[in-house]
Design an enzyme around this catalytic site. Structure first.
Site, PDB file in Angstrom:
ATOM      1  N   ARG A  81      27.925  26.976  -3.472  1.00  0.00           N
ATOM      2  CA  ARG A  81      28.256  28.106  -2.596  1.00  0.00           C
ATOM      3  C   ARG A  81      29.707  27.946  -2.149  1.00  0.00           C
ATOM      4  O   ARG A  81      30.103  26.855  -1.734  1.00  0.00           O
ATOM      5  CB  ARG A  81      27.311  28.173  -1.381  1.00  0.00           C
ATOM      6  CG  ARG A  81      25.861  28.438  -1.784  1.00  0.00           C
ATOM      7  CD  ARG A  81      25.018  28.881  -0.621  1.00  0.00           C
ATOM      8  NE  ARG A  81      25.288  30.263  -0.232  1.00  0.00           N
ATOM      9  CZ  ARG A  81      24.809  30.816   0.882  1.00  0.00           C
ATOM     10  NH1 ARG A  81      24.077  30.100   1.716  1.00  0.00           N
ATOM     11  NH2 ARG A  81      25.073  32.077   1.178  1.00  0.00           N
ATOM     12  N   ASP A 128      30.779  29.944   9.237  1.00  0.00           N
ATOM     13  CA  ASP A 128      30.776  29.249   7.949  1.00  0.00           C
ATOM     14  C   ASP A 128      32.119  28.609   7.628  1.00  0.00           C
ATOM     15  O   ASP A 128      32.193  27.635   6.879  1.00  0.00           O
ATOM     16  CB  ASP A 128      30.383  30.207   6.823  1.00  0.00           C
ATOM     17  CG  ASP A 128      28.891  30.442   6.853  1.00  0.00           C
ATOM     18  OD1 ASP A 128      28.446  31.350   7.584  1.00  0.00           O
ATOM     19  OD2 ASP A 128      28.158  29.695   6.184  1.00  0.00           O
TER      20      ASP A 128
HETATM   21  O1  MRU Z   1      23.952  32.878   3.635  1.00  0.00           O
HETATM   22  P1  MRU Z   1      23.530  31.974   4.750  1.00  0.00           P
HETATM   23  O2  MRU Z   1      22.153  32.259   5.242  1.00  0.00           O
HETATM   24  O3  MRU Z   1      23.735  30.514   4.398  1.00  0.00           O
HETATM   25  O4  MRU Z   1      24.527  32.308   5.931  1.00  0.00           O
HETATM   26  C1  MRU Z   1      24.432  31.570   7.122  1.00  0.00           C
HETATM   27  C2  MRU Z   1      25.349  32.001   8.205  1.00  0.00           C
HETATM   28  O5  MRU Z   1      26.155  32.878   8.046  1.00  0.00           O
HETATM   29  C3  MRU Z   1      25.274  31.219   9.479  1.00  0.00           C
HETATM   30  O6  MRU Z   1      25.590  32.023  10.577  1.00  0.00           O
HETATM   31  C4  MRU Z   1      26.276  30.051   9.432  1.00  0.00           C
HETATM   32  O7  MRU Z   1      26.105  29.303   8.256  1.00  0.00           O
HETATM   33  C5  MRU Z   1      26.183  29.173  10.608  1.00  0.00           C
HETATM   34  S1  MRU Z   1      24.712  28.191  10.598  1.00  0.00           S
HETATM   35  C6  MRU Z   1      24.750  27.172  11.956  1.00  0.00           C
END
Ligand code: MRU
Length: 349
Positions: A86, A235
């Site tokens: 990712r 992220d």
């Molecule tokens: O695609 P995802 O479900 O991995 O996206 C997650 C998010 O955007 C969260 O808000 C982020 O990773 C923070 S988790 C503490």
């Protein structure tokens, strides 16, 4: 339920694609299965992805140590494959860099089994630190809320997305226990419903009052004075405070500004990318069109329709009221605040 459990050389992941219907663990004994789990979002959320990738590398190191061949280049190749899973959450790269730095401390004459053992120790440190960091973020963030506040959160930044309590949901849980938060509004968000499926499930387990809304209801909820703050995770956060987070975060920030509501981001230091200035330079993951053209195997859009499916957006720092970290609450101007954070921690997170 723990999202991630490391036991006797096996990484157990609570399958987030099966929740809330089924709470089942996926047993990963092979780093390739770990990479697959990250790609398929069976494990997701920036800090969780970092911790899991670290254990993925441990599994790779153990496999390589048990077979003949050149250990170092092969270990780098495993890390390279894990990096490809990712692109947006910087915690993935942070954790793998940290792991490889540990491997780099051992000379070529060190037996690969000893390097693998050191990597297991480091993955354990990343895991334990995330728990401590979650707790500190929770305490730091709770202080921002006036008694009786209702808040809106987006996606899932809870125990599932981290090792322990979560970032945004950690703050919410702590503030709720202190009597500061009365209710949490949770939006879906489309297309994969991490809020509707996961955040509601977590909040219910904690006994926190929760109201689910669809994504397009947020503006009206704010207009009617039903929430006093928005709080989300992150992220990747740049040196000037631009925040990449689940798609839709930017829209909520714009709405919050229009309605005079604070927009808080809760994130650990491992989510900061000090090498990037502007959020425009953050790689944004684009996912399969199938996620938008239907749900749960049921098609809702015409065959062959063109789709744009970015998994994240970037909220400019100007729209963020404060960033809650384990080292304290940062406020604008973020360039100075984040430089101060870097100096205080010497980049060692
Ligand atoms: O695609 P995802 O479900 O991995 O996206 C997650 C998010 O955007 C969260 O808000 C982020 O990773 C923070 S988790 C503490």
């Amino acid at each position: 339920l723990r999202s991630i459990v490391w036991q006797d050389g096996c990484l157990q992941l609570l399958n987030q694609t099966a929740l809330p219907g089924k709470a089942e663990y996926i047993a990963c004994r092979d780093w390739r299965r770990v990479a697959e789990a990250i790609r398929r979002l069976e494990v997701r959320g920036a800090p969780a992805i970092g911790a899991v990738a670290a254990y993925g590398l441990v599994l790779g190191a153990r496999e390589l140590a048990a077979q003949p061949g050149d250990f170092r280049p092969a270990l780098l190749a495993v890390a390279g494959e894990l990096r490809k899973t990712r692109p947006t959450a910087v915690n993935l790269f942070w954790a793998l860099d940290r792991m490889l730095a540990v491997a780099g401390r051992y000379g070529d004459d060190t037996p690969p089994t000893a390097v693998a053992a050191a990597l297991e120790e480091e993955a354990g440190a990343i895991y334990r630190e995330d728990e401590a960091v979650n707790r500190q973020i929770s305490v730091n963030g709770a202080a921002l809320f006036a008694p009786g506040s209702a808040v809106l959160t987006h996606c899932n930044a809870g125990a599932l997305a981290t090792v322990a309590f979560g970032t945004a949901l950690g703050v919410i849980g702590e503030a709720w226990r202190q009597g500061l938060i009365s209710r949490v509004f949770v939006d879906e968000p489309r297309p994969l419903l991490q809020g509707a499926r996961l955040t509601t499930w977590e909040l219910r387990q904690e006994g926190i009052p929760v109201t689910l809304i669809t994504d397009n209801m947020a503006g009206w909820v704010m207009r009617r004075g039903m929430v006093q703050a928005v709080i989300v995770g992150g992220d990747r956060i740049t040196a000037r405070g631009d925040v990449a987070n689940k798609i839709g975060t930017y829209s909520l920030a714009v709405l919050a500004r229009e309605h005079g509501i604070p927009m808080y981001v809760a994130a650990p230091l491992s989510t900061f990318d000090f090498s990037l200035e502007s959020g425009d330079d953050i790689p944004i993951e684009e996912r399969s069109a199938d996620e938008v053209t239907g749900f749960g195997g049921v098609r809702t859009a015409p065959e062959g329709i063109e789709v744009f499916n970015p998994a994240f957006d970037v909220t400019p720092g100007e729209l963020v009221t404060a960033i809650i970290t384990e080292h304290g609450v940062l406020r604008s101007p973020y360039r100075e605040a984040i430089a101060g954070l870097l100096e205080k921690t010497k980049g060692g997170r």
